[in-house]
Write a protein that holds these residues in place. Structure first.
Motif, mmCIF file in Angstrom:
data_model
loop_
_atom_site.group_PDB
_atom_site.id
_atom_site.type_symbol
_atom_site.label_atom_id
_atom_site.label_comp_id
_atom_site.label_asym_id
_atom_site.label_seq_id
_atom_site.Cartn_x
_atom_site.Cartn_y
_atom_site.Cartn_z
ATOM 1 N N GLY A 97 14.042 4.247 39.606
ATOM 2 C CA GLY A 97 15.438 4.502 39.942
ATOM 3 C C GLY A 97 15.831 3.867 41.259
ATOM 4 O O GLY A 97 16.935 3.315 41.396
ATOM 5 N N GLY A 146 15.773 8.078 31.846
ATOM 6 C CA GLY A 146 15.580 7.768 33.254
ATOM 7 C C GLY A 146 14.451 6.778 33.512
ATOM 8 O O GLY A 146 13.726 6.372 32.603
ATOM 9 N N ARG A 191 15.458 14.835 33.941
ATOM 10 C CA ARG A 191 15.813 15.609 32.753
ATOM 11 C C ARG A 191 15.847 17.108 33.031
ATOM 12 O O ARG A 191 16.607 17.838 32.396
ATOM 13 C CB ARG A 191 14.794 15.297 31.645
ATOM 14 N N GLN A 227 23.633 3.789 36.917
ATOM 15 C CA GLN A 227 23.384 4.368 35.594
ATOM 16 C C GLN A 227 22.058 3.862 35.038
ATOM 17 O O GLN A 227 21.831 2.658 34.957
ATOM 18 C CB GLN A 227 24.527 4.010 34.641
ATOM 19 N N GLU A 228 21.203 4.795 34.646
ATOM 20 C CA GLU A 228 19.906 4.433 34.088
ATOM 21 C C GLU A 228 19.897 4.611 32.574
ATOM 22 O O GLU A 228 20.787 5.224 31.998
ATOM 23 C CB GLU A 228 18.810 5.283 34.741
ATOM 24 N N VAL A 229 18.869 4.078 31.957
ATOM 25 C CA VAL A 229 18.711 4.211 30.517
ATOM 26 C C VAL A 229 18.413 5.665 30.174
ATOM 27 O O VAL A 229 18.005 6.456 31.033
ATOM 28 C CB VAL A 229 17.569 3.308 29.994
ATOM 29 N N GLU A 230 18.606 6.020 28.937
ATOM 30 C CA GLU A 230 18.303 7.382 28.486
ATOM 31 C C GLU A 230 16.836 7.706 28.784
ATOM 32 O O GLU A 230 15.947 6.909 28.512
ATOM 33 C CB GLU A 230 18.576 7.522 26.992
ATOM 34 N N ASN A 273 21.980 8.097 41.376
ATOM 35 C CA ASN A 273 21.497 7.559 40.102
ATOM 36 C C ASN A 273 21.690 8.605 39.006
ATOM 37 O O ASN A 273 21.604 9.819 39.248
ATOM 38 C CB ASN A 273 20.061 7.047 40.195
ATOM 39 N N ALA A 294 18.744 11.742 38.343
ATOM 40 C CA ALA A 294 18.627 11.275 36.959
ATOM 41 C C ALA A 294 17.629 12.066 36.123
ATOM 42 O O ALA A 294 17.518 11.834 34.924
ATOM 43 C CB ALA A 294 18.229 9.793 36.944
ATOM 44 N N ALA A 337 21.225 9.760 34.716
ATOM 45 C CA ALA A 337 20.670 9.590 33.370
ATOM 46 C C ALA A 337 21.111 10.797 32.553
ATOM 47 O O ALA A 337 22.214 10.823 32.032
ATOM 48 C CB ALA A 337 19.155 9.416 33.402
ATOM 49 N N TRP A 338 20.259 11.856 32.514
ATOM 50 C CA TRP A 338 20.577 13.028 31.712
ATOM 51 C C TRP A 338 21.887 13.690 32.172
ATOM 52 O O TRP A 338 22.015 14.094 33.321
ATOM 53 C CB TRP A 338 19.434 14.036 31.790
ATOM 54 N N ARG A 365 10.544 1.644 34.223
ATOM 55 C CA ARG A 365 10.092 3.013 34.480
ATOM 56 C C ARG A 365 8.856 2.984 35.379
ATOM 57 O O ARG A 365 7.846 2.376 35.032
ATOM 58 C CB ARG A 365 9.804 3.693 33.146
#
Length: 219
Positions: A89, A83, A10, A78-81, A52, A8, A54-55, A175
């Motif tokens: 996670g 991560g 970035r 799926q995580e929030v924008e 997991n 996940a 995210a990006w 987080r």
């Protein structure tokens, strides 16, 4: 036993390669890096895998789908924008993972045989982490071996580990980094460690990725 591949992140240091691609999908030896993890897990007999996201997570999901074409079963967390960081996670994915599971960072390349982790007998609330010799980008290391003093030689956390689900008991979703949790639990002697000397590379920068591919091609 199930496994979680952490994918996940970035990948800021990998820009511009990760501008439109998640770091675990970058090619190593002409395959997405994460595909090597899936093949290694399958070879060890682990076919139930959680990833997991995210990006740019859709790129991973579109490539692997349910995993059937790779001989495994894949579920996605799926995580929030932005991560949830590593511990966040893992905690979010707990309902998909069962009582005991293996975690592998999706941005490392290694020949570590995870079947060794499957043979461990962990008690409730325990974990086991794999350490490696300190690479040039982390010369001071992260953690000492658990049977030694905390002031002993520190080694680098490989991103490979096994947990009992209740290792994370009482930690709320959100987080949350993993490092502080590992340090606290090491001080309570509920984490065992090992030092692995084999192949391990952190794909942290375009230069490291290029160097790894050159070495693999030479062999």
């Amino acid at each position: 036993m199930k496994a979680l591949i952490l994918a996940a992140g970035r990948g800021q240091r990998m820009m511009p390669l990760t501008q439109h691609m998640p770091k675990p999908m970058l090619k190593v030896a002409e395959k997405p890096l994460i595909e090597h993890h899936i093949n290694n897990l399958k070879a060890a007999g682990i076919t139930d895998i959680v990833i997991n996201l995210a990006w740019q997570g859709d790129k991973i999901k579109d490539y692997f789908n349910d995993g059937s074409q790779f001989g495994v079963n894949i579920l996605y967390s799926q995580e929030v924008e932005g991560g949830l960081e590593t511990a966040g996670g893992i905690i979010q994915a707990l309902p998909l993972l069962g009582e005991s599971f293996i975690v592998v960072n999706g941005d490392v390349y290694t020949d570590y045989d995870v079947s060794a982790l499957m043979q461990l007998h962990l008690q409730a609330g325990e974990a086991h982490i794999v350490l490696i010799q300190n690479p040039p980008h982390n010369p001071d290391g992260d953690f000492a071996l658990s049977h030694l003093s905390p002031e002993s030689q520190k080694y680098t956390f490989s991103g490979i580990s096994r947990y009992q689900a209740d290792f994370f008991k009482g930690l709320t979703q959100g987080r949350r980094p993993l490092g502080p949790i590992l340090r606290e639990k090491l001080s309570k002697h509920v984490i065992s460690t090992e030092l692995y000397i084999g192949q391990w590379d952190d794909i942290g920068t375009p230069e490291r990725l290029n160097d790894l591919n050159k070495r693999l091609a030479a062999h």
